[in-house]
Design a protein around this motif. Structure first.
Motif, PDB file in Angstrom:
ATOM      1  N   LEU A  14       0.870  -1.172   0.027  1.00  0.00           N
ATOM      2  CA  LEU A  14       0.030   0.105  -0.142  1.00  0.00           C
ATOM      3  C   LEU A  14       0.973   1.172  -0.083  1.00  0.00           C
ATOM      4  CD1 LEU A  14      -2.768  -1.049   2.892  1.00  0.00           C
ATOM      5  CD2 LEU A  14      -2.300  -0.632   0.206  1.00  0.00           C
ATOM      6  N   VAL A  15       2.098   1.377   0.863  1.00  0.00           N
ATOM      7  CA  VAL A  15       2.899   2.997   1.093  1.00  0.00           C
ATOM      8  C   VAL A  15       4.100   2.072   0.632  1.00  0.00           C
ATOM      9  CG1 VAL A  15       0.878   2.969   3.255  1.00  0.00           C
ATOM     10  CG2 VAL A  15       3.151   1.571   3.516  1.00  0.00           C
ATOM     11  N   GLY A  16       4.555   1.279   0.597  1.00  0.00           N
ATOM     12  CA  GLY A  16       6.133   1.547  -0.280  1.00  0.00           C
ATOM     13  C   GLY A  16       6.725   0.595   1.460  1.00  0.00           C
ATOM     14  N   GLU A  17       7.712   0.231   0.524  1.00  0.00           N
ATOM     15  CA  GLU A  17       8.730  -0.240   2.003  1.00  0.00           C
ATOM     16  C   GLU A  17       9.073   0.517   2.471  1.00  0.00           C
ATOM     17  OE1 GLU A  17      13.128  -2.990   2.415  1.00  0.00           O
ATOM     18  OE2 GLU A  17      11.940  -2.243   0.159  1.00  0.00           O
ATOM     19  N   ASN A  18       9.527   1.820   2.157  1.00  0.00           N
ATOM     20  CA  ASN A  18       9.746   2.888   3.527  1.00  0.00           C
ATOM     21  C   ASN A  18       8.894   3.730   3.509  1.00  0.00           C
ATOM     22  OD1 ASN A  18      12.588   2.892   2.117  1.00  0.00           O
ATOM     23  ND2 ASN A  18      12.317   4.517   1.212  1.00  0.00           N
ATOM     24  N   GLY A  19       7.678   2.989   3.330  1.00  0.00           N
ATOM     25  CA  GLY A  19       6.611   3.858   4.542  1.00  0.00           C
ATOM     26  C   GLY A  19       5.933   2.912   5.516  1.00  0.00           C
ATOM     27  N   VAL A  20       6.671   1.441   5.848  1.00  0.00           N
ATOM     28  CA  VAL A  20       6.286   0.948   7.083  1.00  0.00           C
ATOM     29  C   VAL A  20       7.351   0.588   8.087  1.00  0.00           C
ATOM     30  CG1 VAL A  20       5.500  -1.561   7.587  1.00  0.00           C
ATOM     31  CG2 VAL A  20       4.741  -0.555   5.047  1.00  0.00           C
ATOM     32  N   GLU A  21       7.016   0.531   9.071  1.00  0.00           N
ATOM     33  CA  GLU A  21       7.832   0.255  10.321  1.00  0.00           C
ATOM     34  C   GLU A  21       7.953  -0.742  10.900  1.00  0.00           C
ATOM     35  OE1 GLU A  21      11.319   0.367  12.108  1.00  0.00           O
ATOM     36  OE2 GLU A  21      10.823   2.338  11.195  1.00  0.00           O
TER      37      GLU A  21
END
Length: 433
Positions: A14-21
């Protein structure tokens, strides 16, 4: 709740790898705020570390995340920069933290207003507006706060003498996204915004806001020492009627101001600071002296420091000097009219006041009564005593939305924008869920 590889993978789509923590130490930080300022919240608020943090970089990604959360039944705790004092951005139920700080677009800077995304900080907004000769009408004392965070958890701030509170018109419209089956941005304005302002994100996530702006003005800060709270508040009230209203007025007992003002050159029991338009500084000096004030400085360089030492920032600075304090929010003429009784309600009382003019009350003062923390009963009895002598009191030691009013608006908005109760669960008063 431990994040599963499947959940992380779905969120990444949904938000890309850099958007998930998913790093535990970062998730711990994203699951905390400044609620440690309250001894009661420190003890009673039971934060849950989120399973994942999600940082949408566009409104479209925000919509996708909230639709996914609805389908999966995932709790969502929205947050901005995490500077909230009352547990607004602390998860109480396992799920995801929705970090809005990447929603950083500033759009449509016009003659009178600006459209700004939720993750823009007020510092960045001020810089962008300055290039157009404008400034935001009202901003919090924490200039690194995000627009969405302040509108979801704040109320008044720098500029409120002229423009009032968030309910008084300087918030022109909001774009809100709900946690529903088929979410879409919804634009609300007028009284329809009441259920979304100061709602801690329980009634929809603010994605954008249209905010009133004002002409940018050159300012300076007048410092004046007074021997009494009554004289300082009289002088400050006259300053509110200057041709260009002060951007901020703060009045502090010495036990508060000495935590953030250099002592050289300042004296007196009570210190008044007024952030004035430069052209009104001499009028301000005359009015201040007429009420017994001793003007100790008029300093252009003090504007930025003053911005970070008013409203709840005065609490933060005092607490950094003494972690054994507790605060209650106070308002009204009874603070000065019954000053002796006010100071006797709680042990070690010290007063901070901010000048402002919410439409409900008009020009006057709200502020903080800081005292030595003893126990719950002492605080509760002190609040009851304050109310008995006519002081308007808001107890900040709660994480519940609607506990101080506006419950019907919040209920109606939650029913429409969060039918499954997934947005910041545990924050709307219990009967709401």
């Amino acid at each position: 709740m431990t994040v599963s590889a499947d959940l992380a993978g779905e969120l990444t789509q949904l938000v890309g790898e850099n958007g998930v923590e998913t790093r535990p130490d970062v998730l711990h930080r994203l699951s905390r705020d400044f609620s440690w300022l309250s001894p009661i919240l420190t003890r009673d608020l039971r934060p849950v570390t989120a399973a994942a943090g999600v940082r949408p970089a566009s409104v479209a990604e925000l919509v996708a995340v909230l639709g996914f959360a609805y389908q999966r039944g995932l709790a969502v705790t929205p947050r901005g920069a995490g500077t909230s004092n009352y547990g607004q951005s602390v998860p109480m139920v396992p799920g995801i933290v929705l970090d809005t700080t990447k929603l950083s677009g500033i759009h449509d800077i016009g003659k009178h207003d600006v459209v700004v995304e939720a993750g823009v900080t007020f510092a960045d907004l001020e810089n962008a507006l300055a290039e157009h000769g404008r400034e935001v009408a009202v901003m919090p004392s924490t200039v690194t706060s995000t627009v969405g965070g302040f509108l979801s958890g704040g109320n008044q701030g720098i500029g409120s003498i002229e423009f009032g509170s968030i309910w008084d018109g300087w918030v022109r419209e909001l774009t809100v996204v709900g946690c529903v089956e088929d979410p879409a941005p919804v634009v609300v304005s007028g009284s329809s915004m009441n259920g979304h302002l100061h709602a801690y994100g329980t009634t929809g996530v603010i994605a954008r806001a249209r905010l009133l702006t004002a002409p940018k003005r050159d300012r300076t800060v007048l410092f004046a020492a007074f021997d009494s709270l009554a004289a300082a508040t009289r002088a400050g009230r006259k300053l509110m009627d200057l041709p260009v209203p002060p951007r901020a007025i703060a009045i502090d007992d010495q036990a508060i101001w000495e935590t953030f003002i250099p002592h050289d050159g300042h004296d007196g029991t009570v210190l008044l600071r007024a952030m004035l338009e430069v052209g009104t500084a001499e009028q301000g000096r005359t009015a201040t002296v007429a009420d017994g004030g001793r003007v100790t400085a008029i300093d252009d360089a003090a504007v930025r420091p003053m911005m970070s030492s008013v409203y709840n920032h005065s609490t933060l600075r005092a607490f950094r000097s003494d972690r054994g304090l507790a605060a209650v929010q106070i308002r009204g003429s009874a603070i000065v009219e019954n000053e002796k009784e006010v100071r006797s309600t709680l042990p070690g009382s010290r007063i901070h006041l901010d000048g402002n003019a919410p439409r409900r009350f008009g020009k006057g003062y709200s502020g903080l009564l800081l005292s030595n923390w003893v126990d719950d009963a002492t605080l509760e009895n002190g609040i009851a005593a304050l109310r008995a002598i006519g002081v308007v009191v808001v107890n900040p030691h709660t994480w519940l939305v609607g506990s101080h009013g506006g419950l019907e608006d919040y209920l109606a908005a939650a029913a429409a924008f969060d039918p499954r109760g997934l947005l910041n669960p545990g924050k709307l008063v219990p009967q709401c869920r």
